[in-house]
Design an enzyme around this catalytic site. Sequence first.
Site, PDB file in Angstrom:
ATOM      1  N   TYR A 170      -1.956  -0.341  11.013  1.00 30.61           N
ATOM      2  CA  TYR A 170      -2.138  -1.009   9.711  1.00 30.61           C
ATOM      3  C   TYR A 170      -0.900  -0.805   8.839  1.00 30.61           C
ATOM      4  O   TYR A 170      -0.271  -1.749   8.380  1.00 30.61           O
ATOM      5  CB  TYR A 170      -3.385  -0.467   8.991  1.00 30.61           C
TER       6      TYR A 170
ATOM      7  N   LYS B 145       2.140  -3.415   7.654  1.00 25.60           N
ATOM      8  CA  LYS B 145       2.318  -3.654   6.216  1.00 25.60           C
ATOM      9  C   LYS B 145       3.764  -3.319   5.824  1.00 25.60           C
ATOM     10  O   LYS B 145       4.366  -3.995   4.998  1.00 25.60           O
ATOM     11  CB  LYS B 145       1.352  -2.799   5.372  1.00 25.60           C
TER      12      LYS B 145
ATOM     13  N   THR C 222       0.816  -1.220   0.000  1.00 24.87           N
ATOM     14  CA  THR C 222       0.000   0.000   0.000  1.00 24.87           C
ATOM     15  C   THR C 222       0.851   1.271   0.000  1.00 24.87           C
ATOM     16  O   THR C 222       1.971   1.274   0.531  1.00 24.87           O
ATOM     17  CB  THR C 222      -0.902  -0.015   1.260  1.00 24.87           C
TER      18      THR C 222
ATOM     19  N   GLU D  79       0.333   3.566   1.898  1.00 23.68           N
ATOM     20  CA  GLU D  79       0.358   4.057   3.284  1.00 23.68           C
ATOM     21  C   GLU D  79       1.691   3.778   3.980  1.00 23.68           C
ATOM     22  O   GLU D  79       1.975   4.353   5.031  1.00 23.68           O
ATOM     23  CB  GLU D  79      -0.832   3.479   4.061  1.00 23.68           C
TER      24      GLU D  79
HETATM   25  P1  NAD Z   1     -10.055  -7.133   2.157  1.00 26.94           P
HETATM   26  O1  NAD Z   1     -10.104  -6.779   3.613  1.00 26.94           O
HETATM   27  O2  NAD Z   1     -11.265  -6.933   1.309  1.00 26.94           O
HETATM   28  O3  NAD Z   1      -9.651  -8.681   2.004  1.00 26.94           O
HETATM   29  C1  NAD Z   1      -8.632  -9.300   2.724  1.00 26.94           C
HETATM   30  C2  NAD Z   1      -8.743 -10.795   2.473  1.00 26.94           C
HETATM   31  O4  NAD Z   1      -7.684 -11.451   3.189  1.00 26.94           O
HETATM   32  C3  NAD Z   1     -10.054 -11.398   3.014  1.00 26.94           C
HETATM   33  O5  NAD Z   1     -10.561 -12.315   2.073  1.00 26.94           O
HETATM   34  C4  NAD Z   1      -9.633 -12.079   4.303  1.00 26.94           C
HETATM   35  O6  NAD Z   1     -10.467 -13.183   4.650  1.00 26.94           O
HETATM   36  C5  NAD Z   1      -8.224 -12.525   3.950  1.00 26.94           C
HETATM   37  N1  NAD Z   1      -7.363 -12.706   5.132  1.00 26.94           N
HETATM   38  C6  NAD Z   1      -7.173 -11.853   6.168  1.00 26.94           C
HETATM   39  N2  NAD Z   1      -6.295 -12.359   7.050  1.00 26.94           N
HETATM   40  C7  NAD Z   1      -5.909 -13.559   6.547  1.00 26.94           C
HETATM   41  C8  NAD Z   1      -4.994 -14.554   6.989  1.00 26.94           C
HETATM   42  N3  NAD Z   1      -4.326 -14.417   8.133  1.00 26.94           N
HETATM   43  N4  NAD Z   1      -4.830 -15.658   6.224  1.00 26.94           N
HETATM   44  C9  NAD Z   1      -5.512 -15.817   5.061  1.00 26.94           C
HETATM   45  N5  NAD Z   1      -6.397 -14.917   4.606  1.00 26.94           N
HETATM   46  C10 NAD Z   1      -6.586 -13.791   5.328  1.00 26.94           C
HETATM   47  O7  NAD Z   1      -8.787  -6.385   1.591  1.00 26.94           O
HETATM   48  P2  NAD Z   1      -8.492  -5.663   0.203  1.00 26.94           P
HETATM   49  O8  NAD Z   1      -8.961  -4.267   0.288  1.00 26.94           O
HETATM   50  O9  NAD Z   1      -8.926  -6.532  -0.900  1.00 26.94           O
HETATM   51  O10 NAD Z   1      -6.888  -5.610   0.259  1.00 26.94           O
HETATM   52  C11 NAD Z   1      -6.112  -6.666  -0.291  1.00 26.94           C
HETATM   53  C12 NAD Z   1      -4.641  -6.290  -0.213  1.00 26.94           C
HETATM   54  O11 NAD Z   1      -4.409  -5.073  -0.910  1.00 26.94           O
HETATM   55  C13 NAD Z   1      -4.126  -6.064   1.218  1.00 26.94           C
HETATM   56  O12 NAD Z   1      -2.840  -6.614   1.313  1.00 26.94           O
HETATM   57  C14 NAD Z   1      -4.089  -4.557   1.345  1.00 26.94           C
HETATM   58  O13 NAD Z   1      -3.115  -4.144   2.277  1.00 26.94           O
HETATM   59  C15 NAD Z   1      -3.740  -4.156  -0.067  1.00 26.94           C
HETATM   60  N6  NAD Z   1      -4.183  -2.807  -0.465  1.00 26.94           N
HETATM   61  C16 NAD Z   1      -5.484  -2.443  -0.283  1.00 26.94           C
HETATM   62  C17 NAD Z   1      -5.897  -1.180  -0.700  1.00 26.94           C
HETATM   63  C18 NAD Z   1      -7.339  -0.734  -0.556  1.00 26.94           C
HETATM   64  O14 NAD Z   1      -7.632   0.434  -0.830  1.00 26.94           O
HETATM   65  N7  NAD Z   1      -8.275  -1.578  -0.183  1.00 26.94           N
HETATM   66  C19 NAD Z   1      -4.968  -0.304  -1.273  1.00 26.94           C
HETATM   67  C20 NAD Z   1      -3.646  -0.712  -1.441  1.00 26.94           C
HETATM   68  C21 NAD Z   1      -3.276  -1.977  -1.032  1.00 26.94           C
HETATM   69  P1  TYD Z   2     -10.569   4.538   4.255  1.00 28.33           P
HETATM   70  O1  TYD Z   2     -11.548   4.079   3.227  1.00 28.33           O
HETATM   71  O2  TYD Z   2     -10.647   3.968   5.619  1.00 28.33           O
HETATM   72  O3  TYD Z   2      -9.118   4.310   3.613  1.00 28.33           O
HETATM   73  P2  TYD Z   2      -7.650   4.798   4.157  1.00 28.33           P
HETATM   74  O4  TYD Z   2      -7.771   5.272   5.541  1.00 28.33           O
HETATM   75  O5  TYD Z   2      -6.887   3.531   4.083  1.00 28.33           O
HETATM   76  O6  TYD Z   2      -7.214   5.839   3.205  1.00 28.33           O
HETATM   77  O7  TYD Z   2     -10.675   6.114   4.394  1.00 28.33           O
HETATM   78  C1  TYD Z   2     -10.463   6.956   3.283  1.00 28.33           C
HETATM   79  C2  TYD Z   2     -10.552   8.387   3.769  1.00 28.33           C
HETATM   80  O8  TYD Z   2     -11.888   8.662   4.207  1.00 28.33           O
HETATM   81  C3  TYD Z   2      -9.679   8.672   4.981  1.00 28.33           C
HETATM   82  O9  TYD Z   2      -9.174  10.003   4.883  1.00 28.33           O
HETATM   83  C4  TYD Z   2     -10.623   8.579   6.150  1.00 28.33           C
HETATM   84  C5  TYD Z   2     -11.931   9.072   5.566  1.00 28.33           C
HETATM   85  N1  TYD Z   2     -13.167   8.495   6.176  1.00 28.33           N
HETATM   86  C6  TYD Z   2     -14.176   9.339   6.668  1.00 28.33           C
HETATM   87  O10 TYD Z   2     -14.063  10.572   6.622  1.00 28.33           O
HETATM   88  N2  TYD Z   2     -15.286   8.772   7.210  1.00 28.33           N
HETATM   89  C7  TYD Z   2     -15.439   7.415   7.292  1.00 28.33           C
HETATM   90  O11 TYD Z   2     -16.480   6.952   7.828  1.00 28.33           O
HETATM   91  C8  TYD Z   2     -14.416   6.570   6.768  1.00 28.33           C
HETATM   92  C9  TYD Z   2     -14.546   5.077   6.826  1.00 28.33           C
HETATM   93  C10 TYD Z   2     -13.296   7.158   6.208  1.00 28.33           C
END
Ligand code: NAD
Ligand code: TYD
Length: 329
Positions: A141, A145, A117, A119
């Site tokens: 988080y 990571k 990420t 982040e």
């Molecule tokens: P998500 O929370 O939707 O899904 C996470 C998945 O991992 C779930 O299916 C969960 O059951 C599984 N999981 C959690 N812990 C586990 C474990 N110990 N063993 C096996 N499976 C496990 O997450 P997402 O948003 O799809 O994110 C996926 C990846 O992408 C993560 O590594 C996250 O850090 C990264 N990422 C996410 C974002 C975002 O905006 N969502 C952005 C950049 C990177």
């Molecule tokens: P989020 O979707 O949690 O992603 P990240 O913190 O990983 O960027 O949040 C995105 C942005 O939205 C972040 O600046 C926090 C803000 N936010 C709110 O203002 N209200 C909310 O209820 C949530 C979940 C996030």
Amino acid sequence: MKLLVCGGAGFIGSNFVRQRVMEHGDEIVVLDKLTYAGRRENLAGLPHDFHHGAIEDPAAVAAAIEGVDAVVNFAAETHVDRSIAEPDAFVQTHAIGTWVLLEAAKDRGLRYLQVSTDEVYGSIEEGSFTEDSPLRPSSPYSATKTGADLLVQSYAHTYGMETVICRGSNNYGTHQYPEKLIPLMILNAMHGDPLPVYGDGMQVRNWIHATDFAAAIGHVLEHGVAGEVYNAGGPDECPNLEVIERIIELTGADRSLIEYVEDRPGHDRRYSLSSDKVRALGWEPRVRFAQGLEQTVAWYRDNSAWWSPIRSGDYREYYARQYGRALGA
Ligand code: NAD
Ligand code: TYD
């Protein structure tokens, strides 16, 4: 290719599996713990071999990894607010889980991709982070990571393992659990629930559609140089308040639903990624934010069968704990 996709039942993992099956004809093995965020329904209709288990469990990993060509690790705890309230599982999955997976991949000489990420770089007021920017994570988080990323790089450096890391910016799209900003605001707006804005709402995120991030991960898996990191940022940045206003417009909700609430502790102000390095591999994002957001709102509007069980289950308890008020009916 035959790929082990850890965390494939989650939001981005399932978008990645869909793309690899439909567009590349890959054979897929999914290993997923099915936490609150993981759902078998996300993989409905996609051929795959499913293993229910945790990446920190060596026996589960050994059973799933047999015969694959590469490992792609999405498995993670992914919500910053949950990491502030209860960091335990973040340490367990990101540190121990990544280590167990790396060991298994190393023993079998497999290529390994870690999904990471923006982040890990912390917050940036102006300009964009490159892969050489210092790592300054702010939340449990992002700190865990970052730890996982460093462990991955140590396996490349020390053991000559073929690892690559792909760091994405904020993702949105179909099948995202409604704790994150965009699906939370869409569902609340559709139900007439308040739209909780943290602080002044002027924090900026760099939005990437999940299909674009999935494609970047595929590119890095196939063409990335071993030991390297690749950033994949979306084409558009937007302050949170503007995202919420666009959702209000797309759902036809009332602007009076906006409610300013207490800010998130340690809240990062802005994220922005430079993606020149992955673009040089031939990738580019295809979905602009305005169009992607409209499609995402339409998907949630048309797929109540997907979100109804979530919105009526444990999520209500999480919501009440996090926001200090009950979700409407
Ligand atoms: P998500 O929370 O939707 O899904 C996470 C998945 O991992 C779930 O299916 C969960 O059951 C599984 N999981 C959690 N812990 C586990 C474990 N110990 N063993 C096996 N499976 C496990 O997450 P997402 O948003 O799809 O994110 C996926 C990846 O992408 C993560 O590594 C996250 O850090 C990264 N990422 C996410 C974002 C975002 O905006 N969502 C952005 C950049 C990177
Ligand atoms: P989020 O979707 O949690 O992603 P990240 O913190 O990983 O960027 O949040 C995105 C942005 O939205 C972040 O600046 C926090 C803000 N936010 C709110 O203002 N209200 C909310 O209820 C949530 C979940 C996030």
